[in-house]
Write an enzyme that holds these catalytic residues in place. Structure first.
Site, PDB file in Angstrom:
ATOM      1  N   GLU A  42     -29.995  49.714 -22.773  1.00  0.00           N
ATOM      2  CA  GLU A  42     -28.543  49.932 -22.711  1.00  0.00           C
ATOM      3  C   GLU A  42     -28.027  50.252 -24.118  1.00  0.00           C
ATOM      4  O   GLU A  42     -28.606  49.824 -25.117  1.00  0.00           O
ATOM      5  CB  GLU A  42     -27.911  48.646 -22.130  1.00  0.00           C
ATOM      6  N   ASP A  43     -26.941  51.010 -24.184  1.00  0.00           N
ATOM      7  CA  ASP A  43     -26.380  51.319 -25.496  1.00  0.00           C
ATOM      8  C   ASP A  43     -25.623  50.134 -26.099  1.00  0.00           C
ATOM      9  O   ASP A  43     -25.816  49.774 -27.250  1.00  0.00           O
ATOM     10  CB  ASP A  43     -25.467  52.561 -25.430  1.00  0.00           C
ATOM     11  N   ASP A  65     -20.588  44.829 -24.006  1.00  0.00           N
ATOM     12  CA  ASP A  65     -19.237  44.526 -24.474  1.00  0.00           C
ATOM     13  C   ASP A  65     -18.757  43.275 -23.721  1.00  0.00           C
ATOM     14  O   ASP A  65     -19.113  42.160 -24.081  1.00  0.00           O
ATOM     15  CB  ASP A  65     -18.381  45.770 -24.209  1.00  0.00           C
ATOM     16  N   THR A  66     -18.001  43.438 -22.645  1.00  0.00           N
ATOM     17  CA  THR A  66     -17.568  42.261 -21.872  1.00  0.00           C
ATOM     18  C   THR A  66     -18.729  41.648 -21.096  1.00  0.00           C
ATOM     19  O   THR A  66     -18.711  40.474 -20.737  1.00  0.00           O
ATOM     20  CB  THR A  66     -16.474  42.643 -20.851  1.00  0.00           C
ATOM     21  N   GLY A  67     -19.727  42.470 -20.777  1.00  0.00           N
ATOM     22  CA  GLY A  67     -20.882  41.990 -20.004  1.00  0.00           C
ATOM     23  C   GLY A  67     -20.758  42.286 -18.517  1.00  0.00           C
ATOM     24  O   GLY A  67     -21.711  42.076 -17.759  1.00  0.00           O
ATOM     25  N   PHE A 103     -14.162  49.915 -31.528  1.00  0.00           N
ATOM     26  CA  PHE A 103     -14.681  50.976 -30.664  1.00  0.00           C
ATOM     27  C   PHE A 103     -15.583  51.884 -31.486  1.00  0.00           C
ATOM     28  O   PHE A 103     -15.155  52.451 -32.493  1.00  0.00           O
ATOM     29  CB  PHE A 103     -13.541  51.774 -30.026  1.00  0.00           C
ATOM     30  N   ARG A 145     -21.558  62.284 -29.022  1.00  0.00           N
ATOM     31  CA  ARG A 145     -22.770  61.522 -28.697  1.00  0.00           C
ATOM     32  C   ARG A 145     -23.931  61.949 -29.596  1.00  0.00           C
ATOM     33  O   ARG A 145     -24.927  61.245 -29.726  1.00  0.00           O
ATOM     34  CB  ARG A 145     -23.193  61.767 -27.245  1.00  0.00           C
TER      35      ARG A 145
HETATM   36  P1  5GP Z   1     -19.002  46.065 -20.549  1.00  0.00           P
HETATM   37  O1  5GP Z   1     -19.032  46.112 -19.062  1.00  0.00           O
HETATM   38  O2  5GP Z   1     -20.098  45.231 -21.169  1.00  0.00           O
HETATM   39  O3  5GP Z   1     -17.638  45.674 -21.058  1.00  0.00           O
HETATM   40  O4  5GP Z   1     -19.136  47.555 -21.049  1.00  0.00           O
HETATM   41  C1  5GP Z   1     -20.327  48.212 -21.210  1.00  0.00           C
HETATM   42  C2  5GP Z   1     -20.083  49.704 -21.288  1.00  0.00           C
HETATM   43  O5  5GP Z   1     -18.804  49.998 -21.872  1.00  0.00           O
HETATM   44  C3  5GP Z   1     -21.087  50.368 -22.196  1.00  0.00           C
HETATM   45  O6  5GP Z   1     -22.259  50.731 -21.511  1.00  0.00           O
HETATM   46  C4  5GP Z   1     -20.304  51.560 -22.710  1.00  0.00           C
HETATM   47  O7  5GP Z   1     -20.404  52.626 -21.792  1.00  0.00           O
HETATM   48  C5  5GP Z   1     -18.871  51.090 -22.740  1.00  0.00           C
HETATM   49  N1  5GP Z   1     -18.447  50.645 -24.082  1.00  0.00           N
HETATM   50  C6  5GP Z   1     -18.170  49.385 -24.488  1.00  0.00           C
HETATM   51  N2  5GP Z   1     -17.824  49.345 -25.793  1.00  0.00           N
HETATM   52  C7  5GP Z   1     -17.893  50.635 -26.218  1.00  0.00           C
HETATM   53  C8  5GP Z   1     -17.660  51.252 -27.504  1.00  0.00           C
HETATM   54  O8  5GP Z   1     -17.320  50.640 -28.529  1.00  0.00           O
HETATM   55  N3  5GP Z   1     -17.847  52.603 -27.551  1.00  0.00           N
HETATM   56  C9  5GP Z   1     -18.222  53.353 -26.467  1.00  0.00           C
HETATM   57  N4  5GP Z   1     -18.380  54.660 -26.635  1.00  0.00           N
HETATM   58  N5  5GP Z   1     -18.452  52.796 -25.254  1.00  0.00           N
HETATM   59  C10 5GP Z   1     -18.290  51.449 -25.143  1.00  0.00           C
END
Ligand code: 5GP
Length: 178
Positions: A102-103, A106-108, A155, A168
């Site tokens: 995974e890249d 964030d929140t999970g 971000f 990207r």
């Molecule tokens: P989560 O569900 O953990 O909040 O979010 C995960 C997804 O949110 C990541 O796979 C990505 O696509 C997007 N995301 C979260 N933070 C960032 C950020 O700082 N930059 C970008 N480009 N995408 C993010």
């Protein structure tokens, strides 16, 4: 400071530091999965550059597959926890050692949803490797097995991660300066 698409940004993690850390992760994963079946499961699109560099640092046999899920809309940068599968895996994963690539976590919410779906398919093991971890933003507790870098609540984009679907291609992780 560099400017592109009229957005000023600066480097948060350099290409050199990214590649060094991915080398270390590759060594660690090669040791941990030595002699075992390994399927790298890349979450599109953000994880794709990380996947291809990580693969080149693995010294053990492995296969790859891809899963695409809906991410934030262009206007919304907050995870809702509601994720849609846009492209499913090509092959069954029952009994296989699956490592999610995974890249960013964030929140999970996204990974929680994805791991629930994948667990129902009864893989032999299911682990997570993320390049970036925004730990302080976590809303749901999800164990992450391999972490490239822990980053602050900003971000970021570049190296697979998008800024409104662009940038990207940057070989480093960038952060907007305004
Ligand atoms: P989560 O569900 O953990 O909040 O979010 C995960 C997804 O949110 C990541 O796979 C990505 O696509 C997007 N995301 C979260 N933070 C960032 C950020 O700082 N930059 C970008 N480009 N995408 C993010």
């Amino acid at each position: 400071m560099e400017a592109n698409y009229n957005i000023p940004y600066e480097t948060l993690i350099s290409e050199h530091d990214l590649q060094n850390r991915i080398k270390e992760l590759g060594r660690q994963i090669s040791t941990d999965y030595a002699g075992q079946d390994l399927l790298l499961l890349c979450i599109l699109k953000g994880g794709v550059l990380f996947l291809t560099d990580l693969m080149r640092q693995l010294s053990i046999p492995h296969e790859i597959d891809f899963l695409a899920v809906s991410s934030y809309g262009k206007e919304v940068r907050e995870s809702t926890g509601v994720v849609r599968i846009l492209k499913d895996l090509d092959e069954p994963i029952a009994g296989r050692n699956v490592l999610i690539v995974e890249d960013i976590v964030d929140t999970g919410h996204t990974l929680t949803y994805i791991t629930n779906i994948l667990r129902a398919r009864q893989p032999g093991s299911l682990k997570i490797c993320t390049l970036l971890d925004k730990k302080e933003r976590r809303q749901v507790n999800i164990p992450v097995d391999y972490i490239g870098f822990t980053i602050p609540d900003k971000f970021v984009f570049g190296y697979g991660l998008d800024l409104d679907e662009k940038l990207r291609n940057l070989p480093f992780i960038a952060v907007a300066t305004q």
